[in-house]
Design an enzyme around this catalytic site. Structure first.
Site, PDB file in Angstrom:
ATOM      1  CG  HIS A 132      -5.281  -5.890   2.473  1.00  0.00           C
ATOM      2  ND1 HIS A 132      -4.816  -5.239   1.369  1.00  0.00           N
ATOM      3  CD2 HIS A 132      -5.646  -7.128   2.050  1.00  0.00           C
ATOM      4  CE1 HIS A 132      -4.893  -6.040   0.307  1.00  0.00           C
ATOM      5  NE2 HIS A 132      -5.398  -7.202   0.701  1.00  0.00           N
ATOM      6  CB  CYS A 176      13.466 -25.623 -14.037  1.00  0.00           C
ATOM      7  SG  CYS A 176      13.210 -26.909 -12.818  1.00  0.00           S
TER       8      CYS A 176
END
Lengths: 131, 494, 425
Positions: B52, B451
């Site tokens: 941040h 997958c």
């Protein structure tokens, strides 16, 4: 006494719904079939229901630890459980060829259990890949 | 004889690992204990992976200071420790005119905190920079120092570098109690025996309250898990190039849309208080909430492209801010309390905890020095930890060379993420061995693709078993009690 | 095994579609056919589908999956198809260059005159159907469990709930029952069965396994391993019916909730996908939008019977071979022109022999070094001189032209390549 039984034909993937009129174990009439296999199936299912069974057995030194097997012909439904028990006792040794008889005349059904593929030995398989 | 250390760190999250790495610089013996089967298993493992800029924390709070000090440390850190980090900048996006004043507030806050490189962008500028954004956007606050990282890679790299420099890491080791001599801490009891020490550092994240209570410190301090749910998208179907925050509300920074360094779009988190510190279950309602929230920023999101979902737990504390005149009850605790001796106490390190972690490590070192600890630098300290090869990120030529050196890098195990057997084996035998499926997943990203491990799982279980010389039945997903396999197929009733 | 640089047909994947394509390509006359398979053996998912029911349409026989596969595997070997096992294709270009890697050969580059994509499909996973709850061990796709139980020889659990009444789900219900597990329930969110009716009869009915239509899993419970699932009924709008929740204790949740064609490689090759099927757009030869790239089987759309996959494979393989043969014929008409002594380049870089039968061909080149004396510009096929021209001098700034005439055709036709040398007379 006549009775109407609903069956689903498992002879092919179509899965026709059969309406079978039976008296005891005698088939009087079959409706809903798309081919003669449906009639044969109904007759068989009412008098002597049978199933194809596919499972596996252990194989020593095989490329895989199990080799798939199946009953050459459908076996009586009520023998399935015991046939599976018999198969658990079997241990083959690789290499095994497709069609090898695993149990002859399993539980006196007159039907053989056979392998459904080749199972090479671990080393042979690896050599095969290295060629 | 009791094994003795100068420092014992409780908790192998990003903060504990950074502290271990910082302390490894000095002539001192350090032990880090982690209750799970791998490091980085708590709050550090499931978050937005953002470094941040620092406009969000309340000015004057310790959170704000750690954020501002921590943010610029990341460039050097990522260079030394070889973990992926990109300073892409981030956007706070206002949708509709009514949200615009919120941007001004943030801008002001950022200026007070001392955040460099902030700029207001017009609607047109925002639309030009992110094609997928909601066309009703009214403007954005741009902060050039925002960045994204891979929090697993960061934590693992820091811990590995610590191990390289002599720190001992014990996994599956949970703290049970302190060993005291009067008011002085002289060791700890764990499920794996007792260890003596001169200092204990509490970086236990979600459990930091329980640890400090055992030491008799801050009985009123409690950590509550604040849950946040996330969705991950298939990178083949959607790519968002930027980090997009909504205008924050009272509930927090809000549901954002961001991207991982692997190119997957991530949305989340919501903010729901839970009771259980281990409850990482997603809920129907929560998933719906983040879905709606994210759609407000990026309307083209499609459910069909979701490939994963997860929950992060933020260790939300009630530590009061120490700065005079500021009424804020959810600040970080970083202190050496006076009630007991030999204890460095940390608590409530939630977001921006990842960003702050190097600053917190430095702060701990400074506190120790202030407390009279003579930390002497090691001559042989090596700040550099090299990354292991990642097949996926390599050029054809590099791949060729790598496989020539070790053929196992030629065998691709995870088809979606192109992870090779060589990489898996290397992680299993790394300084901090990855011995579970999830540990490998977090290091190599195997099984994280579309997958979700459907193809690789049986193969990876086999490789782990082979490399560790155990039966596949012993291989676990994430440690004790999470075995993949129950019994051999043919052993019925065994 | 030594790989060739270029193959007529490269088939990617050796499931039923890929094997059929390789067989058909070879029979159609393609000389060099290569199958690339990521697993250690040929056969694809058929290897783990040990149940019967394969081949009824094309062999008029009821075969188990491995037997069905083995028929084609035998044929592939006897036809002399080349095989790369344990090899992952990483990339395909629209120009049909294939990049793959394995342990033995390392990183390889293969050119193909035509390609058959036969990567099959993958199973939908838990996040795609958004089942909330914890993330313990014990939630698998039916296919993953099938691999473990039938091939690797391990059971993932003893008490199983199956979500989805697709064929793999029902077949796994029977398989797990055969191997001593208890299948507690099969749940299906749709109001009807999604697999074949006969599988309902012989996999569920025969073993008294309860099927609940219009039911789904509301959440998964258990931190380390699955401890239970919460099942719930859904109404016509797929919303959970309050009060219908039921906790079913179990240690495994299997998902049989649909298959998605596996087309990540296709995308890389520039193949356009149909958003409905998630497979490539194909013509009646199973050719995709990229010339020379074909696709067959479940990679195109999800089939219900393997027999139809095989038929699609035959068609695609045959057409791929035809395409390759035509391409090859075109290629073999070409003769490359090689810049020899003191020649910097020649345009064209190659010539089509057949053109020379009817027209003369003008070759233009530049020299590397000036030669300020009379020179020969000679066109050679190895030792044999095909044509030559005299110039008084050559200079890099001045282009040199040689013309091949129809009378040269006889010599050029035999040539593998032509070299042009410029030297003083």
């Amino acid at each position: 006494m006549e009775e109407l039984k609903k069956l689903i034909c498992i002879s092919c993937p179509q899965g026709c719904t059969l309406e079978v009129t039976v008296e005891g174990k005698t088939v009087l009439k079959v409706d809903g079939e798309s081919c003669k296999q449906g009639i044969e199936y109904a007759e068989q299912e009412i008098t002597d229901p049978r199933r194809m069974i596919a499972s596996t057995v252990q194989v020593k030194n095989g490329y895989h630890p199990l080799v798939p097997v199946y009953t050459k012909m459908p076996i009586p439904k009520n023998t399935i459980k015991n046939v599976l028990k018999e198969l658990r006792k079997v241990e083959l040794t690789a290499p095994v060829a497709l069609g090898t008889v695993v149990i002859k005349n399993v539980l006196g059904t007159g039907i053989d259990v056979i392998t459904s593929r080749d199972m090479p030995t671990r080393t042979a398989e690896q050599d095969h890949f290295l060629k | 004889m009791l094994e003795k250390y100068d420092f014992i760190i409780i908790g192998g999250g990003v903060v504990g690992s950074m502290i271990a790495r910082w302390l490894s610089r000095y002539e001192a013996s350090v032990l880090l204990i982690e209750k799970e089967a791998d490091i980085c298993m708590g709050a550090s493992s499931a978050n937005t992976a953002i470094v941040h800029a620092g406009y969000d924390p309340l000015p004057g709070s310790l959170k704000a200071r750690m954020n501002i000090v921590g943010n610029p440390m990341w460039d050097q850190l990522s260079g030394e420790l070889s973990f992926p980090f990109e300073r892409r900048g981030d956007y706070v996006v206002a949708v509709g005119e009514e949200e615009l004043p919120g941007l001004d507030t943030l801008m002001e806050q950022g200026k007070v905190n001392g955040v460099p490189g902030m700029k207001m962008l017009s609607k047109a500028e925002v639309l030009a920079r992110e094609k997928n954004i909601n066309p009703d956007v009214s403007g954005a606050l741009w902060a050039s120092t925002g960045g994204i990282c891979d929090p697993f890679a960061v934590t693992i790299a820091a811990a590995e570098n610590a191990v390289m420099n002599g720190v001992k890491v014990l996994l599956n080791t949970s703290f049970e109690d302190f060993i005291m001599e009067g008011t002085r801490i002289v060791g700890i009891k764990t499920n794996r025996g007792d260890f003596g020490c001169r200092w204990v550092i509490n970086s236990a994240g979600m459990y930091s309250d329980e640890i400090m209570h055992k030491a008799g410190i801050r009985p009123e301090f409690v950590i509550k898990p604040r849950r946040g749910e996330y969705f991950v998208f298939d990178r083949a179907d959607l790519t968002i190039d930027n980090v997009l925050f909504p205008v924050p509300s009272l509930k927090g920074k809000g549901i954002l849309v961001t991207t991982t360094l692997h190119g997957n779009t991530i949305i989340g988190p919501n903010s729901v208080f839970g009771e259980e510190k281990e409850d990482r279950s997603t809920t129907h309602e929560g998933l719906e909430e983040i879905w709606q929230g994210a759609k407000n920023l990026v309307p083209c999101l499609n459910q069909k492209h979701i490939i994963a979902m997860f929950v992060g737990l933020r260790p939300y504390g009630n530590g009061p801010c120490k700065s005079p005149g500021i009424d804020y009850q959810h600040d970080y605790i970083i202190e050496i309390p006076t009630e007991v001796q030999g204890f460095v106490n940390l608590g409530g390190i939630e977001s921006p905890g990842l960003t702050s972690s190097p600053a917190i490590a430095q702060e701990v070192v400074d506190l120790l020095k202030d407390a009279g600890e003579k930390l002497k630098e090691k001559k042989e300290w090596d700040p550099v930890r090299r990354a292991r090869p990642r097949f996926r990120d390599m050029s054809h030529k590099e791949r060729k060379l790598l496989i020539e050196k070790d053929p196992r890098y030629g065998r691709v195990i995870c088809r979606c993420e192109n992870v090779t057997e060589g990489e898996i084996a290397a992680e299993i035998h790394a300084p901090i061995p990855a011995t579970t499926y999830d540990a490998l997943k977090r290091r190599t990203w195997l099984g994280t693709g579309r997958c979700q491990g459907g193809f690789d799982m049986p193969r990876v279980v086999k490789i782990i078993a082979d490399e560790l010389g155990v039966s596949p039945l012993e291989v676990t997903k994430k440690g004790q009690g999470s075995n993949f396999l129950l019994r051999p197929t043919k052993q019925v009733g065994a | 095994m030594v790989l060739k640089n270029i193959y007529d047909v490269v088939v990617i994947g050796s499931g039923p579609g890929g094997l059929a394509a390789a067989v058909a390509a070879k029979k159609e006359g393609a000389e060099d056919v290569l199958v690339i398979e990521r697993d250690m053996e040929l056969g694809g998912i058929l290897i783990q589908c040990i149940h019967n029911g394969f081949g009824v349409e094309i062999f008029k026989e009821d075969l188990p999956g491995p037997s069905y596969a083995q028929r084609f595997i035998k044929e592939v070997f006897s036809l002399g198809v080349e095989i790369l096992l344990d090899t992952m294709v990483l990339d395909i270009t629209p120009q049909r260059k294939i990049y793959a890697s394995n342990k033995r050969l390392g990183f390889v580059e293969i050119e193909a005159r035509s390609i058959v994509l036969a990567m099959g499909c993958r199973e939908r996973s838990r996040p795609q159907i958004r089942i909330p709850g914890t993330r313990p061990v014990g939630v698998y796709t039916a296919g993953t469990a099938q691999r473990w139980v039938n091939v690797e020889g391990y059971m993932p659990g003893n008490r199983v709930v199956i979500l989805g009444s697709g064929d793999i789900g029902m077949i796994m219900a029977r398989r797990l029952t055969f191997e001593g597990a208890k299948v507690e329930r099969v749940l299906e969110v749709m109001p009807y069965l999604t697999g074949l009716t006969r599988n309902y009869v012989q996999c569920l009915l025969d073993f008294d396994i309860q099927l609940q239509l219009r039911h789904t899993v509301k959440r998964v419970l258990g931190n380390n391993c699955v401890e239970a699932v919460e099942a719930v009924q859904v109404d016509e709008k797929w919303n959970p019916v309050p009060g219908s929740e039921e906790i079913i204790p179990c240690d495994t949740l299997l998902l049989s909730v649909g298959l998605i064609p596996e087309n990540e490689l296709s995308r890389k090759a520039g193949v356009k996908l149909d958003p409905i099927t998630s497979g490539p757009y194909v013509d009646d030869n199973f050719q995709t939008n990229v010339p020379g790239i074909f696709a067959a089987g479940n990679v195109v759309h999800v089939y219900d019977l393997v027999d139809w996959v095989t038929e699609a494979g035959f068609q695609a393989g045959k057409c791929a071979a035809k395409y390759a043969i035509v391409t090859h014929r075109k290629e073999s008409n070409y003769v490359p022109l090689i810049a020899g002594d003191n020649v910097r380049y020649i345009v064209p870089q190659k010539l089509d022999k057949r053109n020379l039968e009817e027209n003369e061909i003008r070759l233009q080149m530049r020299v590397t070094q000036p030669i300020e004396q009379p020179v020969w510009i000679e066109v050679h096929d190895k030792e044999n001189l095909v044509a030559r021209k005299a110039e008084r001098y050559v200079r890099p700034g001045e282009m040199v032209t040689v013309v091949l005439k129809q009378k040269n055709y006889k010599d050029v036709e035999k040539a593998e390549n032509l070299t042009i040398n410029i030297a003083p007379r």
